[in-house]
Design a protein around this motif. Structure first.
Motif, PDB file in Angstrom:
ATOM      1  N   GLY A   1       8.524  21.379 -16.668  1.00 29.96           N
ATOM      2  CA  GLY A   1       7.288  20.778 -15.999  1.00 29.96           C
ATOM      3  C   GLY A   1       7.860  19.653 -14.972  1.00 29.96           C
ATOM      4  N   LEU A   2       8.956  18.541 -16.173  1.00 34.30           N
ATOM      5  CA  LEU A   2       9.193  17.316 -15.434  1.00 34.30           C
ATOM      6  C   LEU A   2      10.085  17.663 -13.548  1.00 34.30           C
ATOM      7  CD1 LEU A   2      10.874  14.227 -17.546  1.00 34.30           C
ATOM      8  CD2 LEU A   2      11.284  15.269 -15.363  1.00 34.30           C
ATOM      9  N   MET A   3      11.146  18.673 -14.362  1.00 31.80           N
ATOM     10  CA  MET A   3      11.869  18.492 -13.105  1.00 31.80           C
ATOM     11  C   MET A   3      11.011  19.841 -12.237  1.00 31.80           C
ATOM     12  SD  MET A   3      14.685  17.808 -13.686  1.00 31.80           S
ATOM     13  CE  MET A   3      15.956  18.083 -12.043  1.00 31.80           C
ATOM     14  N   ALA A   4      10.169  20.311 -12.155  1.00 28.13           N
ATOM     15  CA  ALA A   4       9.831  20.925 -11.446  1.00 28.13           C
ATOM     16  C   ALA A   4       9.050  20.065 -10.770  1.00 28.13           C
ATOM     17  CB  ALA A   4       8.693  22.566 -11.371  1.00 28.13           C
ATOM     18  N   GLY A   5       8.008  19.330 -10.936  1.00 31.01           N
ATOM     19  CA  GLY A   5       7.006  18.444 -10.529  1.00 31.01           C
ATOM     20  C   GLY A   5       7.528  17.448 -10.077  1.00 31.01           C
ATOM     21  N   ALA A   6       9.215  17.187 -10.864  1.00 29.01           N
ATOM     22  CA  ALA A   6       9.039  15.797  -9.353  1.00 29.01           C
ATOM     23  C   ALA A   6       9.656  16.126  -8.062  1.00 29.01           C
ATOM     24  CB  ALA A   6      10.510  15.257 -10.328  1.00 29.01           C
ATOM     25  N   MET A   7      10.565  17.664  -8.305  1.00 27.88           N
ATOM     26  CA  MET A   7      10.725  17.972  -6.962  1.00 27.88           C
ATOM     27  C   MET A   7       8.990  18.665  -5.636  1.00 27.88           C
ATOM     28  SD  MET A   7      13.618  17.819  -7.316  1.00 27.88           S
ATOM     29  CE  MET A   7      14.210  19.222  -4.757  1.00 27.88           C
ATOM     30  N   SER A   8       8.213  18.610  -6.430  1.00 30.27           N
ATOM     31  CA  SER A   8       7.124  19.451  -5.932  1.00 30.27           C
ATOM     32  C   SER A   8       6.516  17.841  -5.076  1.00 30.27           C
ATOM     33  CB  SER A   8       6.568  19.736  -6.900  1.00 30.27           C
ATOM     34  OG  SER A   8       4.552  20.393  -6.075  1.00 30.27           O
ATOM     35  N   MET A   9       6.811  16.455  -6.200  1.00 29.94           N
ATOM     36  CA  MET A   9       6.377  15.456  -5.900  1.00 29.94           C
ATOM     37  C   MET A   9       7.428  15.604  -4.346  1.00 29.94           C
ATOM     38  SD  MET A   9       3.012  15.122  -7.163  1.00 29.94           S
ATOM     39  CE  MET A   9       3.626  12.782  -6.643  1.00 29.94           C
ATOM     40  N   ALA A  10       8.362  15.357  -4.429  1.00 27.58           N
ATOM     41  CA  ALA A  10       9.156  14.364  -3.824  1.00 27.58           C
ATOM     42  C   ALA A  10       8.682  14.935  -2.204  1.00 27.58           C
ATOM     43  CB  ALA A  10      10.833  14.464  -3.701  1.00 27.58           C
ATOM     44  N   ALA A  11       9.001  16.539  -2.602  1.00 25.15           N
ATOM     45  CA  ALA A  11       8.994  17.252  -1.047  1.00 25.15           C
ATOM     46  C   ALA A  11       7.556  17.474  -0.416  1.00 25.15           C
ATOM     47  CB  ALA A  11       8.687  18.882  -1.809  1.00 25.15           C
TER      48      ALA A  11
ATOM     49  N   VAL B   1       3.630  13.264   4.689  1.00 23.07           N
ATOM     50  CA  VAL B   1       4.026  11.473   4.826  1.00 23.07           C
ATOM     51  C   VAL B   1       4.966  11.723   6.512  1.00 23.07           C
ATOM     52  CG1 VAL B   1       4.809   9.182   5.344  1.00 23.07           C
ATOM     53  CG2 VAL B   1       3.105  10.288   2.506  1.00 23.07           C
ATOM     54  N   HIS B   2       5.358  12.895   6.392  1.00 17.88           N
ATOM     55  CA  HIS B   2       5.781  12.888   7.709  1.00 17.88           C
ATOM     56  C   HIS B   2       5.264  13.272   8.409  1.00 17.88           C
ATOM     57  CE1 HIS B   2       9.943  13.303  10.080  1.00 17.88           C
ATOM     58  NE2 HIS B   2      10.241  12.994   9.581  1.00 17.88           N
TER      59      HIS B   2
ATOM     60  N   THR C   1       2.540   1.901   8.542  1.00 18.62           N
ATOM     61  CA  THR C   1       3.276   2.353   9.423  1.00 18.62           C
ATOM     62  C   THR C   1       4.072   3.495   7.831  1.00 18.62           C
ATOM     63  OG1 THR C   1       4.546   3.255  11.189  1.00 18.62           O
ATOM     64  CG2 THR C   1       5.830   1.720   9.109  1.00 18.62           C
ATOM     65  N   ALA C   2       3.777   5.488   8.627  1.00 20.54           N
ATOM     66  CA  ALA C   2       4.669   5.605   7.388  1.00 20.54           C
ATOM     67  C   ALA C   2       5.731   5.502   7.163  1.00 20.54           C
ATOM     68  CB  ALA C   2       3.793   7.657   8.327  1.00 20.54           C
ATOM     69  N   LYS C   3       6.453   5.501   5.998  1.00 19.92           N
ATOM     70  CA  LYS C   3       7.269   5.799   5.611  1.00 19.92           C
ATOM     71  C   LYS C   3       7.940   7.039   5.137  1.00 19.92           C
ATOM     72  CE  LYS C   3       7.987   0.912   6.326  1.00 19.92           C
ATOM     73  NZ  LYS C   3       6.836   0.661   6.525  1.00 19.92           N
ATOM     74  N   PRO C   4       8.218   8.388   5.298  1.00 17.44           N
ATOM     75  CA  PRO C   4       8.454   9.126   4.640  1.00 17.44           C
ATOM     76  C   PRO C   4       9.284   9.657   3.495  1.00 17.44           C
ATOM     77  CG  PRO C   4       8.488   9.827   6.879  1.00 17.44           C
ATOM     78  CD  PRO C   4       8.644   8.779   6.565  1.00 17.44           C
TER      79      PRO C   4
ATOM     80  N   ILE D   1       1.108  -1.365  -0.133  1.00 18.09           N
ATOM     81  CA  ILE D   1       0.294  -0.374   0.219  1.00 18.09           C
ATOM     82  C   ILE D   1       0.471   1.149   0.266  1.00 18.09           C
ATOM     83  CG2 ILE D   1      -1.771   1.800   1.169  1.00 18.09           C
ATOM     84  CD1 ILE D   1      -2.941  -1.163   1.830  1.00 18.09           C
ATOM     85  N   GLY D   2       2.140   1.614   0.791  1.00 15.01           N
ATOM     86  CA  GLY D   2       2.476   2.609   1.256  1.00 15.01           C
ATOM     87  C   GLY D   2       3.367   3.297  -0.200  1.00 15.01           C
ATOM     88  N   TRP D   3       4.139   2.221  -0.989  1.00 12.43           N
ATOM     89  CA  TRP D   3       5.158   2.540  -2.252  1.00 12.43           C
ATOM     90  C   TRP D   3       3.981   2.203  -3.401  1.00 12.43           C
ATOM     91  CZ3 TRP D   3       4.754  -1.070  -6.341  1.00 12.43           C
ATOM     92  CH2 TRP D   3       5.060  -2.040  -5.665  1.00 12.43           C
TER      93      TRP D   3
END
Length: 233
Positions: free
Chosen positions: A57-67, A73-74, A144-147, A16-18
């Motif tokens: 858009g690819l670079m900005a989106g990837a950083m935005s999604m990660a952050a 999740v944190h 359990t949450a894994k940020p 579920i998490g990943w």
């Protein structure tokens, strides 16, 4: 002599998490990048402008999604840790009350009072905090949450998803780039929905249709907005 046959079951709840983060990232990568490219193309932008826009858009989106995924999740992980700390303090200050509370949980699930108290005794002797975390708070190792895991999965899957419509933009003829981006992105979304449904044990056609429908809607609205702004300019 009778032999016991062990029944082996294959469950998918540990994914579920990943799986949630990966599907969200890939879906957002395809939809947002394709919609961005279609919207800009509908405003009569040049092919080189499309490629630069897609890469940005690819670079900005990837950083935005990660952050975003990490922070979200944190926050869940912080809440879980706070609940566990409170439960640990309650176990230390009043273990008898915690024993009764755990036994009552099993009684409400249909276990006889005598057996419920026996189960509570044994589980608390083995792992009191783990028992209360699982049965009282609903916190388990599986869910359990894994940020960090969620952030990396979202960023990687976003890049994978966003790269698909961007690759189409590279190879598609300039005069029909909107058509090819839209068509191939819908194919990619259908495949993603089917794969995610398959991995999660859900119905493949429903999963594919759900993802494709919302992706088509997003691209259609963005194309309309791009054409309107392009006409104004």
């Amino acid at each position: 002599m009778k032999f016991m046959h062990r029944h082996t079951e294959s469950h998918r709840s540990d994914r579920i998490g990943w799986l949630r983060a990966a599907v969200l990232g890939a879906n957002d990568g395809i939809v947002s990048t394709a919609s961005l490219l279609i919207g800009v193309a509908a405003a009569s932008a040049s092919h080189s402008t499309l490629l630069v826009t897609g890469m940005a858009g690819l670079m900005a989106g990837a950083m935005s999604m990660a952050a975003g995924e990490y922070i979200s999740v944190h926050s869940q992980a912080d809440t879980e840790q706070a609940d566990l700390s409170r439960e640990r303090a309650e176990l230390a200050s009043d273990p008898k009350a915690e024993h009764i509370e755990l036994a009552n949980i099993y009684i409400h699930r249909g276990v006889s009072p005598e057996l419920a108290h026996q189960v509570a005794d044994q589980l608390m002797a083995h792992d009191a905090l783990g028992s209360h975390a699982r049965d009282e708070l609903g916190i388990s190792e599986t869910l359990t949450a894994k940020p960090v895991q969620a952030a990396l999965a979202s960023a990687a899957s976003f890049v994978s998803g966003a790269a698909l419509p961007l690759a189409v933009t590279f190879v598609a003829p300039e005069y029909s780039v909107v058509f090819w981006i839209a068509l191939m992105s819908l194919v990619f979304l259908a495949a993603l929905g089917a794969i995610a449904a398959r991995a999660g044990g859900a119905r493949v056609l429903i999963g594919a249709w759900r993802v494709t429908f919302w992706g088509a809607l997003a691209m259609g609205v963005t194309a309309l907005v791009g054409r309107l702004f392009g006409a104004v300019v």
